[in-house]
Design an enzyme around this catalytic site. Sequence first.
Site, mmCIF file in Angstrom:
data_model
loop_
_atom_site.group_PDB
_atom_site.id
_atom_site.type_symbol
_atom_site.label_atom_id
_atom_site.label_comp_id
_atom_site.label_asym_id
_atom_site.label_seq_id
_atom_site.Cartn_x
_atom_site.Cartn_y
_atom_site.Cartn_z
ATOM 1 C CD GLU A 1 -57.518 -60.708 -20.783
ATOM 2 O OE1 GLU A 1 -57.241 -59.624 -21.328
ATOM 3 O OE2 GLU A 1 -56.686 -61.392 -20.137
ATOM 4 C CE LYS B 1 -56.097 -57.699 -23.434
ATOM 5 N NZ LYS B 1 -55.259 -58.696 -22.750
#
Length: 113
Positions: free
Chosen positions: A18, A93
């Site tokens: 990420e 997200k």
Amino acid sequence: MTLTGITSTGYHGVFPEERREGQPFVVDVVLEFPLETRTDDLRDTVNYAEVAADVESVVTGEPRNLIESVAGDIAERLLARGRVERVTVTVHKPQAPISQPFGDVSVTICRSK
């Protein structure tokens, strides 16, 4: 004032991929402040273009582990705008690292002066 769907690439998350690859984050904000409707002067309101730029700056800025922290940073930045008394921030997200099918992951916080 409400802005929805402000989308920027950020590098937030607890997993190395990420932080390395980044992903889109989508932010909605609701600003509460005294709304002057008798004038037509930008100085009597909050400039939503500047609000969007503030949101983008936080999302694209320093990586955080948690979207809760991202939401908190955005709220602090927006409350620093003189007229803003209360802010609600939702950070989505949509590509969160979850193995199950899902529609969205988001966190919503409210902050006031």
